[in-house]
Design a protein around this motif. Structure first.
Motif, PDB file in Angstrom:
ATOM      1  N   TYR A  69     103.247 143.260  56.663  1.00 25.86           N
ATOM      2  CA  TYR A  69     101.848 142.824  56.710  1.00 25.86           C
ATOM      3  C   TYR A  69     100.921 143.824  56.029  1.00 25.86           C
ATOM      4  O   TYR A  69      99.932 143.437  55.402  1.00 25.86           O
ATOM      5  N   CYS A 164     104.024 132.292  47.354  1.00 24.84           N
ATOM      6  CA  CYS A 164     105.254 132.221  48.156  1.00 24.84           C
ATOM      7  C   CYS A 164     106.410 132.908  47.430  1.00 24.84           C
ATOM      8  O   CYS A 164     107.266 133.538  48.068  1.00 24.84           O
ATOM      9  N   GLY A 167     105.978 136.400  47.947  1.00 23.22           N
ATOM     10  CA  GLY A 167     106.305 136.648  49.342  1.00 23.22           C
ATOM     11  C   GLY A 167     107.803 136.726  49.569  1.00 23.22           C
ATOM     12  O   GLY A 167     108.285 137.547  50.367  1.00 23.22           O
ATOM     13  N   GLY A 223      99.629 132.734  50.097  1.00 27.72           N
ATOM     14  CA  GLY A 223     101.077 132.608  50.071  1.00 27.72           C
ATOM     15  C   GLY A 223     101.806 133.925  50.162  1.00 27.72           C
ATOM     16  O   GLY A 223     102.882 134.011  50.765  1.00 27.72           O
ATOM     17  N   GLU A 224     101.232 134.984  49.573  1.00 25.49           N
ATOM     18  CA  GLU A 224     101.940 136.263  49.559  1.00 25.49           C
ATOM     19  C   GLU A 224     101.590 137.152  50.743  1.00 25.49           C
ATOM     20  O   GLU A 224     102.120 138.262  50.847  1.00 25.49           O
ATOM     21  N   LEU A 226     100.353 135.656  54.393  1.00 31.04           N
ATOM     22  CA  LEU A 226     100.507 135.100  55.732  1.00 31.04           C
ATOM     23  C   LEU A 226     101.968 134.899  56.127  1.00 31.04           C
ATOM     24  O   LEU A 226     102.419 135.385  57.171  1.00 31.04           O
ATOM     25  N   GLY A 227     102.723 134.171  55.283  1.00 27.83           N
ATOM     26  CA  GLY A 227     104.121 133.903  55.612  1.00 27.83           C
ATOM     27  C   GLY A 227     104.967 135.166  55.733  1.00 27.83           C
ATOM     28  O   GLY A 227     105.656 135.372  56.747  1.00 27.83           O
ATOM     29  N   PRO A 228     104.958 136.043  54.722  1.00 25.62           N
ATOM     30  CA  PRO A 228     105.746 137.269  54.818  1.00 25.62           C
ATOM     31  C   PRO A 228     105.353 138.141  56.006  1.00 25.62           C
ATOM     32  O   PRO A 228     106.218 138.753  56.650  1.00 25.62           O
ATOM     33  N   ALA A 230     104.190 137.133  58.893  1.00 33.27           N
ATOM     34  CA  ALA A 230     104.759 136.513  60.094  1.00 33.27           C
ATOM     35  C   ALA A 230     106.256 136.770  60.197  1.00 33.27           C
ATOM     36  O   ALA A 230     106.779 137.074  61.276  1.00 33.27           O
ATOM     37  N   ILE A 231     106.965 136.671  59.079  1.00 32.98           N
ATOM     38  CA  ILE A 231     108.414 136.931  59.077  1.00 32.98           C
ATOM     39  C   ILE A 231     108.693 138.380  59.471  1.00 32.98           C
ATOM     40  O   ILE A 231     109.612 138.666  60.244  1.00 32.98           O
TER      41      ILE A 231
END
Length: 283
Positions: A69, A164, A167, A223-224, A226-228, A230-231
């Motif tokens: 993050y 993404c 990400g 895309g680069e 939020l998702g990464p 969270a993972i």
């Protein structure tokens, strides 16, 4: 955090160079892969790729010592660098609110730097590695078919896809725990990294070349990050310093919001005004 900021400087400067080169490549024909090949003939695009390579090395070092993050927010902050470089090289005027957004990004990164803990200790599961490979292949197919998209959603789809892809690179760097050749050849994350990065470049080049990409750039930032992020928190064990989770969340939100406010700087000026200062506009 120093390496993450170094990556942001490299990526932000590269964006200006690649945006100008993408516009100068022209519409031509042959789809998105052909557009990328034409852009590769532009020296500014090559210089941008060199900076991207250097930024990627900084990014790898940062991801090995910081939570995803924090690195993701720093990379999104490359738009602040892009804005400043565009103001210097392309004679783009920054309004007061945009200088304020640059300051907001810096404030958000400062909060993240204070709150970020060490890199999470989890190495990720094989399932996550295969999922990342599947996502990367899907993004590559989207990139190759990007020229067929039309309408107002086109920029958002291409930008979000590019984000993404970047990400996927952020996550897969953490999923590669051995650089031994046999381990790399049998690790799906290694293939996901290469395919995801390639797809991101194709999608981003297409977004930069056709029309207004302010929306696309905003999609890329989301895309680069939020998702990464969270993972990293859910599956890779990324944490903050004791009692500092609130500051990390606030810093992340502030940095990303500031980057979104600067989204228009992901777009190249029109070709006739995009030459750096001191260079002739004709060829």
């Amino acid at each position: 955090m120093v390496c993450a900021l170094g990556a942001a400087v490299c990526f932000g400067t590269a964006t200006v160079l690649q945006a100008v080169a993408a516009r100068q490549a022209g519409t031509g024909g042959g789809g998105e892969a052909a557009l990328l090949l034409r852009a590769l003939r532009q020296w500014r695009y090559i210089a941008g790729l060199g900076l991207d390579g250097l930024g990627f090395l900084f990014q790898i070092v940062a991801l090995r010592s910081l939570p995803i993050y924090a690195v993701g927010a720093a990379l999104a902050a490359s738009l602040a660098v892009t804005a400043v470089v565009a103001a210097r090289l392309l004679d783009v005027r920054l309004r007061g609110v945009e200088w304020g957004a640059v300051g907001v990004v810096c404030a958000g990164l400062a909060m993240l730097g204070l709150a970020s803990g060490p890199e999470g200790g989890e190495t990720g599961s094989d399932t996550l590695r295969w999922v990342m490979l599947a996502v990367a292949v899907g993004l590559l197919l989207l990139g190759l078919a990007g020229g067929r998209l039309s309408g107002p959603a086109r920029g958002l789809v291409l930008g979000l896809g590019a984000g993404c892809g970047f990400g996927v690179v952020e996550v897969t760097v953490r999923l590669i725990d051995s650089l031994a050749p046999i381990d790399l050849l049998t690790n799906p994350a290694a293939y996901a990294l290469l395919i995801g990065g390639g797809a991101a470049f194709i999608l981003l080049t297409s977004a930069l070349q056709r029309g207004s990409v302010t929306t696309a750039t905003a999609g890329m930032v989301l895309g680069e990050t939020l998702g990464p992020a969270a993972i990293g928190v859910v599956w890779l064990g990324d944490r903050t310093r004791e009692g500092m989770a609130w500051l990390a969340i606030l810093g992340f939100a502030v940095a990303v919001a500031g980057a979104l406010a600067l989204a228009r700087f992901g777009e190249a000026p029109e070709t006739e005004t995009a030459e750096p200062k001191g260079q002739p506009t004709g060829r």
